[in-house]
Design a protein around this motif. Structure first.
Motif, mmCIF file in Angstrom:
data_model
loop_
_atom_site.group_PDB
_atom_site.id
_atom_site.type_symbol
_atom_site.label_atom_id
_atom_site.label_comp_id
_atom_site.label_asym_id
_atom_site.label_seq_id
_atom_site.Cartn_x
_atom_site.Cartn_y
_atom_site.Cartn_z
ATOM 1 N N LEU A 682 -36.483 -11.260 -28.364
ATOM 2 C CA LEU A 682 -35.329 -10.445 -28.003
ATOM 3 C C LEU A 682 -35.381 -10.150 -26.503
ATOM 4 N N PRO A 683 -34.225 -9.912 -25.890
ATOM 5 C CA PRO A 683 -34.237 -9.583 -24.444
ATOM 6 C C PRO A 683 -34.899 -8.232 -24.195
ATOM 7 N N GLU A 684 -35.404 -8.099 -22.940
ATOM 8 C CA GLU A 684 -36.003 -6.826 -22.575
ATOM 9 C C GLU A 684 -34.949 -5.730 -22.643
ATOM 10 N N THR A 685 -35.322 -4.651 -23.289
ATOM 11 C CA THR A 685 -34.380 -3.550 -23.501
ATOM 12 C C THR A 685 -35.011 -2.252 -23.008
ATOM 13 N N PRO A 686 -34.284 -1.458 -22.180
ATOM 14 C CA PRO A 686 -34.867 -0.184 -21.724
ATOM 15 C C PRO A 686 -35.055 0.779 -22.888
ATOM 16 N N THR A 687 -36.162 1.453 -22.872
ATOM 17 C CA THR A 687 -36.399 2.502 -23.854
ATOM 18 C C THR A 687 -36.297 3.881 -23.220
ATOM 19 N N LEU A 688 -36.315 3.939 -21.849
ATOM 20 C CA LEU A 688 -36.206 5.225 -21.164
ATOM 21 C C LEU A 688 -35.497 4.994 -19.827
ATOM 22 N N VAL A 689 -34.467 5.815 -19.518
ATOM 23 C CA VAL A 689 -33.762 5.759 -18.223
ATOM 24 C C VAL A 689 -33.684 7.190 -17.685
ATOM 25 N N LEU A 690 -34.242 7.412 -16.475
ATOM 26 C CA LEU A 690 -34.168 8.713 -15.810
ATOM 27 C C LEU A 690 -33.357 8.542 -14.519
ATOM 28 N N LEU A 770 -38.133 2.809 -33.594
ATOM 29 C CA LEU A 770 -39.207 2.775 -32.611
ATOM 30 C C LEU A 770 -39.142 4.039 -31.790
ATOM 31 N N CYS A 771 -40.214 4.790 -31.749
ATOM 32 C CA CYS A 771 -40.295 6.020 -30.968
ATOM 33 C C CYS A 771 -41.386 5.867 -29.926
ATOM 34 N N THR A 772 -41.129 6.412 -28.707
ATOM 35 C CA THR A 772 -42.096 6.284 -27.614
ATOM 36 C C THR A 772 -42.277 7.648 -26.966
ATOM 37 N N SER A 773 -43.510 7.977 -26.647
ATOM 38 C CA SER A 773 -43.831 9.176 -25.855
ATOM 39 C C SER A 773 -44.858 8.771 -24.815
ATOM 40 N N TYR A 774 -45.134 9.699 -23.841
ATOM 41 C CA TYR A 774 -46.013 9.354 -22.723
ATOM 42 C C TYR A 774 -47.046 10.448 -22.556
ATOM 43 N N ASP A 775 -48.188 10.018 -22.075
ATOM 44 C CA ASP A 775 -49.278 11.001 -21.936
ATOM 45 C C ASP A 775 -49.226 11.730 -20.604
ATOM 46 N N GLN A 776 -48.175 11.489 -19.789
ATOM 47 C CA GLN A 776 -47.959 12.212 -18.535
ATOM 48 C C GLN A 776 -46.484 12.603 -18.424
ATOM 49 N N ARG A 777 -46.202 13.627 -17.677
ATOM 50 C CA ARG A 777 -44.811 14.018 -17.375
ATOM 51 C C ARG A 777 -44.243 13.036 -16.360
ATOM 52 N N ILE A 778 -43.044 12.523 -16.601
ATOM 53 C CA ILE A 778 -42.392 11.563 -15.686
ATOM 54 C C ILE A 778 -41.105 12.224 -15.174
ATOM 55 N N SER A 779 -40.909 12.160 -13.868
ATOM 56 C CA SER A 779 -39.692 12.753 -13.287
ATOM 57 C C SER A 779 -39.244 11.927 -12.073
ATOM 58 N N THR A 780 -37.997 12.192 -11.623
ATOM 59 C CA THR A 780 -37.480 11.524 -10.411
ATOM 60 C C THR A 780 -37.634 12.399 -9.190
ATOM 61 N N SER A 781 -38.354 13.486 -9.305
ATOM 62 C CA SER A 781 -38.571 14.395 -8.181
ATOM 63 C C SER A 781 -39.316 13.669 -7.077
ATOM 64 N N ASP A 794 -33.695 5.806 -9.593
ATOM 65 C CA ASP A 794 -33.832 6.040 -11.032
ATOM 66 C C ASP A 794 -35.123 5.412 -11.563
ATOM 67 N N VAL A 795 -35.520 5.853 -12.824
ATOM 68 C CA VAL A 795 -36.712 5.318 -13.486
ATOM 69 C C VAL A 795 -36.272 4.607 -14.764
ATOM 70 N N PHE A 796 -36.720 3.351 -14.951
ATOM 71 C CA PHE A 796 -36.424 2.574 -16.152
ATOM 72 C C PHE A 796 -37.748 2.147 -16.821
ATOM 73 N N VAL A 797 -37.815 2.369 -18.129
ATOM 74 C CA VAL A 797 -38.979 1.914 -18.918
ATOM 75 C C VAL A 797 -38.448 1.086 -20.074
ATOM 76 N N GLY A 798 -39.015 -0.114 -20.309
ATOM 77 C CA GLY A 798 -38.514 -0.951 -21.394
ATOM 78 C C GLY A 798 -39.465 -2.071 -21.721
ATOM 79 N N GLY A 799 -39.060 -2.910 -22.663
ATOM 80 C CA GLY A 799 -39.910 -4.030 -23.075
ATOM 81 C C GLY A 799 -39.138 -4.995 -23.945
ATOM 82 N N ALA A 800 -39.821 -6.104 -24.258
ATOM 83 C CA ALA A 800 -39.206 -7.133 -25.084
ATOM 84 C C ALA A 800 -39.853 -7.134 -26.461
#
Length: 860
Positions: A682-690, A770-781, A794-800
């Motif tokens: 499958l194509p890479e799909t973002p799972t998080l957009v900030l 599919l649920c995703t969480s992170y072990d650090q706080r992520i921000s655009t600050s 902006d911040v983009f996180v995703g995968g294939a």
């Protein structure tokens, strides 16, 4: 031998040099002077016969020790010693070292004499003595005896009697090499002079009224002493007469060392002529006035008998023995058949055996020992003669008969003996045997019992009934226990009438071999087990009662307590991947007795199990201890072939080698995977957009451990527009199937400092989440370490996602119709599913095309 250094030598002949490790008596010495010995002679240590005739050596026939001659030589002159052998207790003899040269013919001639007179042999070291039952003396009486002392350093008591405070004590007092004859009576002691060696006849006349006591030695008067009037009758029931020891009431002392020939008491004072006749010839037992007479002629055993006119019981010999060396001895030769036998020896025939003779002079006394109230006769019962074993010992044969060969004129008491058995009569007297005696009967009145149980159970602590109620009747169990002797002379049987299976036989003869068996049992299988596998028991009742149990061991049964539960359709259904625990026991089932709350079950503690587990597709060997086996397994794949059952087989083996088998079937529901057909990416799909808002310094963020979820659905179609049902199978190792299951968690590294934590779960047959969480706080600050203020954006996180597409059988169970089913495509009857592999590089084997990234893009 024949010389001593500096003292000259022996001038003459020497023959027959022997050394015995035993003390020989007078009769032994007489035999040695007349006959040679053999290597079997008891006590013979060394023996040089000196019959070699040639050479300068003589050989010890016992040990082959050489005796060297120094100037000595053999001589043709011979002493009158006959080459001979002596029979042992079994009648066997051996004549050794007969010189035969080039060939010599010998005459073998048996010789034996009857010794009609006997004496008792007492020893100080053995503390020997004789007790004579209590009796009193007349006012005038005569006491006579024969003695032959071998000496002692201490006083030697000849005769002792206590009554009340008085005592009579006749004893020898050693003075150097001599012995003084002393008598103590009424508290006074008088010395009657010295006693020479060898047999001496002693007589004392006693007048209790005057107190005069006169002594005689070998018929000759010695002296008279007055002891004063003697009170009492000389009788005291708790104080017996004692020959050969002093009796102080509590213990014995001053034991006699030597021979005592007889003990006679007259109820009158005899004159010197009468006393002299007793010294010079054998006593006449019919003589008037002979009240008590113990001739001591029994020759064996421990009992000595009275043949006087006064009726008293037997005396007892303690620690003593018997001797044929006696005063006024009378001998008569035995008659043998044949009288002689001819034997020829030569260099080629150096020994001859079976040169046998039959003693025709003995008188046989025979009888039987039987068990009371039976037709059985007792074997191996020893018949004692005068309270001791005969030589050789006499035992009843297999027919219960005994035969004893006595010398003519023998008086003896016969008594049977075996362990603690009791016999009636206790003894049988034979007196002055001159003709054969037959038909003596002893009854063994001892009885024994046999008890036991007929039951089931291989475990000793578990005994269960094998008898159905009502016992002993047609509609119940008919069981019969039978006992019998080996020869069938005694038989008895019992039919069990209670379910506990207990039985008891009483008043049984104490035979050596009693056979116990189950003769009848109404259950053919159990009857065959008892009669063919167990058979009968042979027990020995001679020493004690016994217990005989008949235990039937039923075929073990495997009992599965848990792990094979059924549903409402009474079918075992297991889900693929589940963990199951089989709890297994092994039991033996016997007759239940509800009235006693007894289920009739015996559980076995230890056994070996072979588990052929079709539910897991495995074979394992397990050992059970403490009565329970717990086997844990994981449910494997389903069986796609109708009727879709999988089989569990359990085979048990007990320590006794008894096998049992348990087989059951059930359904495993789930997917049975087939080979995959193709893989798609499958194509890479973002799972998080900030987003980073521009201009005003604001920013967006996601907190640590905050979950972001999305759902993905799958569908498929065939040509012609016909839809296919999709089934999700997550991961190559974990098959969740078509039901909603737990989250499958894994992680992926999206930057040096931040790790993404993912969880995937099946929502339904076609959709996963599919649920995703992170072990650090992520921000655009601009203060954020990931993007910084210089980068901005902006911040983009995703995968294939890789998708393997293949075929599988999906097996389910419908509890409404109680049937097993598959999901099928109606056109080609194939079974399709979608298999979703783990993503974000969690597991080796996932395609490298699966990626996860984090990137920064400008905001608009």
């Amino acid at each position: 031998m024949g010389a001593q250094a500096g003292l000259g030598g022996w001038d003459g002949l020497i023959d027959e040099f022997r050394i015995y490790h035993d003390q020989l008596d007078e009769l032994d010495l007489a035999e040695i002077m007349e006959t040679t010995a053999s290597s079997l002679t008891p006590g013979l240590s060394h023996y040089w016969k000196m019959d070699e005739e040639l050479g300068e050596k003589s050989y010890d026939i016992k040990n082959r020790h050489k005796l060297f001659f120094c100037g000595a030589h053999f001589d043709v002159d011979r002493p009158p010693v006959r080459t001979a052998g002596k029979t042992n207790e079994e009648g066997y003899y051996r004549v050794e070292s007969a010189s035969y040269g080039t060939g010599t013919t010998f005459l073998a001639e048996p010789m034996k004499s009857f010794y009609l007179q006997k004496s008792i042999k007492l020893s100080t070291n053995d503390m020997s003595y004789v007790t004579i039952p209590d009796f009193g003396l007349a006012n005038k009486a005569t006491i006579e005896t024969w003695i032959n002392t071998t000496g002692s350093a201490l006083p030697q008591t000849i005769l002792h009697k206590k009554w009340g405070t008085n005592e009579f004590n006749l004893y020898l007092n050693p003075i150097g090499l001599n012995n003084e004859l002393k008598l103590t009576l009424n508290g006074a002691t008088y010395n009657y002079g010295n006693i020479p060696p060898n047999f001496q006849h002693l007589a004392f006349t006693i007048d209790s009224l005057t107190g005069n006591v006169s002594g005689y030695l070998n018929g000759a008067f010695i002296a008279t002493h007055n002891y004063g009037a003697i009170s009492g009758s000389w009788s005291d029931h708790v104080q017996p007469w004692v020959i050969g020891a002093h009796n102080d009431g509590a213990s014995k002392s001053q034991y006699f060392n030597g021979l005592i020939g007889e003990f006679a008491v007259y109820d009158t004072t005899l004159n010197i002529a009468c006393i002299m006749s007793h010294f010079s010839s054998v006593r006449n037992m019919k003589e008037p006035g002979l009240a008590v007479y113990f001739p001591m002629n029994e020759g064996s055993g421990i009992r000595v008998g009275n043949v006087g006119s006064m009726l008293i019981e037997y005396g007892t010999l303690i620690n003593g023995s018997w001797s044929s060396f006696a005063p006024n001895q009378v001998t008569e030769p035995h008659v043998f058949t044949p009288k002689t036998r001819q034997v020829t020896l030569n260099p080629s025939v150096t020994s001859v055996d079976q040169v046998d003779f039959i003693d025709q002079s003995m008188v046989s006394v025979s009888g039987f020992v039987r068990y009371k109230n039976t037709d059985c006769f007792a074997k191996n019962i020893e018949i004692l003669v005068n309270g001791a074993s005969f030589k050789p010992p006499i035992f009843t044969d297999s027919l219960g008969e005994f035969i004893i060969d006595f010398d003519p004129g023998t008086t003896a008491t016969l008594s049977p003996k075996l362990a603690d058995h009791t016999f009636i009569p206790a003894f049988w007297d034979v007196t002055n045997v001159t003709t054969p005696i037959a038909g003596i009967i002893f009854n063994n009145v001892t009885t024994r019992s046999i008890t036991g149980q007929v039951a089931g159970g291989s475990v000793n602590t578990c005994r269960k009934s094998i008898i159905k109620s009502p016992a002993g009747m047609g509609q119940g169990t008919f069981c019969t226990v039978k006992i019998s002797t080996a020869d069938g002379c005694f038989t008895r049987q019992k039919t069990l009438i209670t379910q506990d299976g207990l039985y008891e036989f009483n008043d049984l003869p104490p035979v050596e071999k009693m056979i116990v068996l189950i003769s009848e049992f109404s259950d053919p299988k159990i009857k065959t087990y008892f009669q063919d596998k167990i058979g009968g028991f042979t027990v020995d009742l001679t020493k004690q009662d016994t217990v005989v149990d008949f235990i039937y061991i039923a075929e073990p049964q495997i009992e599965v307590l848990s792990g094979l539960e059924t549903n409402n359709c009474n079918v075992i259904v297991m889900d693929q991947g589940d963990t199951k625990v089989l709890e297994i026991k092994l039991k033996e089932q016997y007759v239940a007795i509800p009235s006693l709350n007894d289920d009739g079950v015996c559980y076995i503690d230890t056994a070996s199990f072979k588990i052929i587990n079709g539910f897991q597709d495995s074979i394992r060997i397990r050992q059970m201890s403490n009565g329970v086996l717990r086997d844990t397994f994981k449910v494997g794949t389903p069986n796609p072939t109708p009727p879709y059952f999988k089989t569990l087989q359990i085979i048990s083996t007990t320590l006794d080698g008894n096998d049992s088998e348990f087989v059951t079937q059930g359904v495993v529901t789930g997917l049975r995977q087939k080979d995959k057909t193709f893989t798609t990416i499958l194509p890479e799909t973002p799972t998080l957009v900030l987003r980073d808002p521009p201009g005003d310094g604001s920013y967006s963020f996601i907190e640590k451990n905050k979950k972001v979820c999305r759902k993905t659905s799958f569908s498929a179609s065939l040509e012609g527009g016909e839809g296919l049902q999709t089934i999700l199978d997550i991961g190559p190792d974990i098959d969740i199937g078509t039901v909603v299951g737990p989250d499958i968690e894994f992680t992926s590294q999206i930057s040096r400092d931040i790790t993404a934590i993912h969880s995937i779960r099946v929502v339904n047959q076609n959709t996963m989440e599919l649920c995703t969480s992170y072990d650090q706080r992520i921000s655009t600050s601009e203060d954020d370490l990931i993007v910084g203020h210089e980068q901005g954006g902006d911040v983009f996180v995703g995968g294939a996602l890789n998708i393997d597409i293949g075929y599988a059988n999906a097996i389910g169970f419908d509890t409404l119709t109680c049937g097993t089913c598959q999901r099928k495509n109606k056109d080609n009857n194939s079974h399709h599913f979608y298999r979703c592999k783990r993503w974000y590089g969690l597991q080796s084997g996932i395609s490298t095309q699966s990626t996860s990234t984090i990137s920064r893009k400008p905001s608009f």
